[in-house]
Motif scaffolding. Structure first.
Motif, PDB file in Angstrom:
ATOM      1  N   VAL A   1       0.801  -1.222   0.000  1.00 50.99           N
ATOM      2  CA  VAL A   1       0.000   0.000   0.000  1.00 50.99           C
ATOM      3  C   VAL A   1       0.837   1.279   0.000  1.00 50.99           C
ATOM      4  O   VAL A   1       0.303   2.365  -0.207  1.00 50.99           O
ATOM      5  N   ARG A   2       2.132   1.122   0.236  1.00 50.06           N
ATOM      6  CA  ARG A   2       3.004   2.297   0.179  1.00 50.06           C
ATOM      7  C   ARG A   2       4.435   1.872  -0.083  1.00 50.06           C
ATOM      8  O   ARG A   2       4.914   0.892   0.490  1.00 50.06           O
ATOM      9  N   ILE A   3       5.114   2.610  -0.958  1.00 47.47           N
ATOM     10  CA  ILE A   3       6.552   2.482  -1.174  1.00 47.47           C
ATOM     11  C   ILE A   3       7.120   3.887  -1.029  1.00 47.47           C
ATOM     12  O   ILE A   3       6.765   4.787  -1.797  1.00 47.47           O
ATOM     13  N   ASN A   4       7.938   4.065  -0.008  1.00 48.26           N
ATOM     14  CA  ASN A   4       8.470   5.394   0.344  1.00 48.26           C
ATOM     15  C   ASN A   4       7.316   6.389   0.481  1.00 48.26           C
ATOM     16  O   ASN A   4       6.429   6.161   1.282  1.00 48.26           O
ATOM     17  N   ASP A   5       7.275   7.449  -0.321  1.00 48.39           N
ATOM     18  CA  ASP A   5       6.220   8.466  -0.205  1.00 48.39           C
ATOM     19  C   ASP A   5       5.029   8.222  -1.130  1.00 48.39           C
ATOM     20  O   ASP A   5       4.137   9.055  -1.223  1.00 48.39           O
ATOM     21  N   PHE A   6       5.001   7.088  -1.817  1.00 45.81           N
ATOM     22  CA  PHE A   6       3.970   6.817  -2.805  1.00 45.81           C
ATOM     23  C   PHE A   6       2.930   5.836  -2.269  1.00 45.81           C
ATOM     24  O   PHE A   6       3.272   4.736  -1.849  1.00 45.81           O
ATOM     25  N   TYR A   7       1.663   6.228  -2.327  1.00 46.33           N
ATOM     26  CA  TYR A   7       0.568   5.345  -1.939  1.00 46.33           C
ATOM     27  C   TYR A   7       0.066   4.617  -3.184  1.00 46.33           C
ATOM     28  O   TYR A   7      -0.218   5.249  -4.204  1.00 46.33           O
ATOM     29  N   ILE A   8      -0.002   3.275  -3.104  1.00 46.22           N
ATOM     30  CA  ILE A   8      -0.407   2.443  -4.230  1.00 46.22           C
ATOM     31  C   ILE A   8      -1.249   1.285  -3.704  1.00 46.22           C
ATOM     32  O   ILE A   8      -1.505   1.189  -2.503  1.00 46.22           O
ATOM     33  N   ASP A   9      -1.658   0.392  -4.583  1.00 44.38           N
ATOM     34  CA  ASP A   9      -2.364  -0.835  -4.213  1.00 44.38           C
ATOM     35  C   ASP A   9      -1.848  -1.936  -5.135  1.00 44.38           C
ATOM     36  O   ASP A   9      -2.480  -2.270  -6.127  1.00 44.38           O
ATOM     37  N   ALA A  10      -0.676  -2.465  -4.823  1.00 49.50           N
ATOM     38  CA  ALA A  10      -0.001  -3.429  -5.697  1.00 49.50           C
ATOM     39  C   ALA A  10      -0.067  -4.840  -5.122  1.00 49.50           C
ATOM     40  O   ALA A  10      -0.072  -5.031  -3.906  1.00 49.50           O
ATOM     41  N   ILE A  11      -0.085  -5.817  -6.008  1.00 49.01           N
ATOM     42  CA  ILE A  11      -0.129  -7.227  -5.631  1.00 49.01           C
ATOM     43  C   ILE A  11       1.307  -7.735  -5.501  1.00 49.01           C
ATOM     44  O   ILE A  11       2.046  -7.756  -6.485  1.00 49.01           O
ATOM     45  N   PRO A  12       1.714  -8.165  -4.299  1.00 50.46           N
ATOM     46  CA  PRO A  12       3.103  -8.615  -4.104  1.00 50.46           C
ATOM     47  C   PRO A  12       3.294 -10.083  -4.468  1.00 50.46           C
ATOM     48  O   PRO A  12       3.438 -10.946  -3.604  1.00 50.46           O
ATOM     49  N   GLU A  13       3.319 -10.363  -5.772  1.00 47.32           N
ATOM     50  CA  GLU A  13       3.558 -11.739  -6.219  1.00 47.32           C
ATOM     51  C   GLU A  13       4.145 -11.747  -7.615  1.00 47.32           C
ATOM     52  O   GLU A  13       3.958 -10.813  -8.386  1.00 47.32           O
ATOM     53  N   GLY A  14       4.877 -12.807  -7.909  1.00 52.08           N
ATOM     54  CA  GLY A  14       5.436 -12.979  -9.246  1.00 52.08           C
ATOM     55  C   GLY A  14       6.547 -11.993  -9.556  1.00 52.08           C
ATOM     56  O   GLY A  14       7.385 -11.687  -8.716  1.00 52.08           O
ATOM     57  N   THR A  15       6.528 -11.493 -10.764  1.00 49.99           N
ATOM     58  CA  THR A  15       7.541 -10.544 -11.235  1.00 49.99           C
ATOM     59  C   THR A  15       6.938  -9.150 -11.281  1.00 49.99           C
ATOM     60  O   THR A  15       5.877  -8.940 -11.870  1.00 49.99           O
ATOM     61  N   LEU A  16       7.617  -8.207 -10.644  1.00 50.38           N
ATOM     62  CA  LEU A  16       7.168  -6.815 -10.603  1.00 50.38           C
ATOM     63  C   LEU A  16       8.165  -5.930 -11.344  1.00 50.38           C
ATOM     64  O   LEU A  16       9.377  -6.106 -11.211  1.00 50.38           O
ATOM     65  N   LEU A  17       7.638  -4.980 -12.091  1.00 52.76           N
ATOM     66  CA  LEU A  17       8.449  -3.926 -12.693  1.00 52.76           C
ATOM     67  C   LEU A  17       8.119  -2.660 -11.906  1.00 52.76           C
ATOM     68  O   LEU A  17       6.960  -2.229 -11.878  1.00 52.76           O
ATOM     69  N   VAL A  18       9.120  -2.099 -11.226  1.00 63.45           N
ATOM     70  CA  VAL A  18       8.927  -0.893 -10.421  1.00 63.45           C
ATOM     71  C   VAL A  18       9.681   0.237 -11.114  1.00 63.45           C
ATOM     72  O   VAL A  18      10.900   0.174 -11.275  1.00 63.45           O
ATOM     73  N   THR A  19       8.931   1.253 -11.519  1.00 66.41           N
ATOM     74  CA  THR A  19       9.499   2.357 -12.273  1.00 66.41           C
ATOM     75  C   THR A  19       9.255   3.672 -11.540  1.00 66.41           C
ATOM     76  O   THR A  19       8.121   3.962 -11.160  1.00 66.41           O
ATOM     77  N   TYR A  20      10.306   4.433 -11.322  1.00 65.19           N
ATOM     78  CA  TYR A  20      10.203   5.778 -10.768  1.00 65.19           C
ATOM     79  C   TYR A  20      10.307   6.750 -11.933  1.00 65.19           C
ATOM     80  O   TYR A  20      11.186   6.613 -12.793  1.00 65.19           O
ATOM     81  N   ALA A  21       9.397   7.732 -11.960  1.00 66.20           N
ATOM     82  CA  ALA A  21       9.354   8.646 -13.099  1.00 66.20           C
ATOM     83  C   ALA A  21       8.821  10.001 -12.664  1.00 66.20           C
ATOM     84  O   ALA A  21       8.356  10.165 -11.532  1.00 66.20           O
ATOM     85  N   LEU A  22       8.861  10.943 -13.581  1.00 68.93           N
ATOM     86  CA  LEU A  22       8.154  12.198 -13.403  1.00 68.93           C
ATOM     87  C   LEU A  22       6.756  11.983 -13.969  1.00 68.93           C
ATOM     88  O   LEU A  22       6.593  11.313 -14.992  1.00 68.93           O
ATOM     89  N   ASP A  23       5.745  12.525 -13.315  1.00 67.55           N
ATOM     90  CA  ASP A  23       4.358  12.353 -13.737  1.00 67.55           C
ATOM     91  C   ASP A  23       4.083  13.214 -14.967  1.00 67.55           C
ATOM     92  O   ASP A  23       3.814  14.408 -14.856  1.00 67.55           O
ATOM     93  N   LYS A  24       4.202  12.586 -16.137  1.00 63.25           N
ATOM     94  CA  LYS A  24       3.955  13.280 -17.400  1.00 63.25           C
ATOM     95  C   LYS A  24       3.086  12.399 -18.282  1.00 63.25           C
ATOM     96  O   LYS A  24       3.180  11.171 -18.256  1.00 63.25           O
ATOM     97  N   ALA A  25       2.259  13.026 -19.082  1.00 61.24           N
ATOM     98  CA  ALA A  25       1.373  12.294 -19.988  1.00 61.24           C
ATOM     99  C   ALA A  25       2.183  11.417 -20.933  1.00 61.24           C
ATOM    100  O   ALA A  25       3.220  11.841 -21.458  1.00 61.24           O
ATOM    101  N   GLY A  26       1.728  10.184 -21.131  1.00 64.21           N
ATOM    102  CA  GLY A  26       2.334   9.285 -22.101  1.00 64.21           C
ATOM    103  C   GLY A  26       3.362   8.319 -21.560  1.00 64.21           C
ATOM    104  O   GLY A  26       3.765   7.394 -22.258  1.00 64.21           O
ATOM    105  N   ILE A  27       3.813   8.497 -20.311  1.00 62.19           N
ATOM    106  CA  ILE A  27       4.886   7.644 -19.801  1.00 62.19           C
ATOM    107  C   ILE A  27       4.432   6.195 -19.665  1.00 62.19           C
ATOM    108  O   ILE A  27       5.176   5.269 -19.993  1.00 62.19           O
TER     109      ILE A  27
END
Length: 108
Positions: A21-47
């Motif tokens: 439900v949280r990674i550092n300062d980011f609130y999310i709702d992710a399923i902790p199983e299998g293979t995860l791709l975790v990407t840090y980015a700037l919030d811009k359209a199209g990413i």
């Protein structure tokens, strides 16, 4: 050497299903199983589309996706559950996208 500290918070939901439900300062709702791709980015359209296109062109199927941000146009995190491992070459291609800060693959 300096080592970056990451804080991950979780909870159990319906039928005791775990969620991140949280990674550092980011609130999310992710399923902790299998293979995860975790990407840090700037919030811009199209990413998200850029990442999805790279994965699709390399036959990596997205099973689930969650997005969190600190503020509109601010820092963001994208957590994707994928059906297969991602090669180092594909990770490097994602890192080259405009607005990407970092990307990691995690196997659980």
């Amino acid at each position: 050497t300096y080592k970056e500290k990451t804080v991950v918070c979780g909870t159990l939901v319906t039928r005791n299903k775990p969620r991140i439900v949280r990674i550092n300062d980011f609130y999310i709702d992710a399923i902790p199983e299998g293979t995860l791709l975790v990407t840090y980015a700037l919030d811009k359209a199209g990413i998200v589309g850029q990442i999805g296109t790279i994965l699709g062109n390399n036959n990596v199927n997205i099973a689930a996706m969650n997005f969190g941000r600190t503020a509109p146009g601010g820092n963001a995190i994208i957590v994707m559950n994928v059906d297969s491992e991602i090669s180092e070459e594909v990770l490097e291609n994602i890192k080259k996208c405009d607005s990407i800060v970092d990307v990691k693959m995690i196997r659980l």
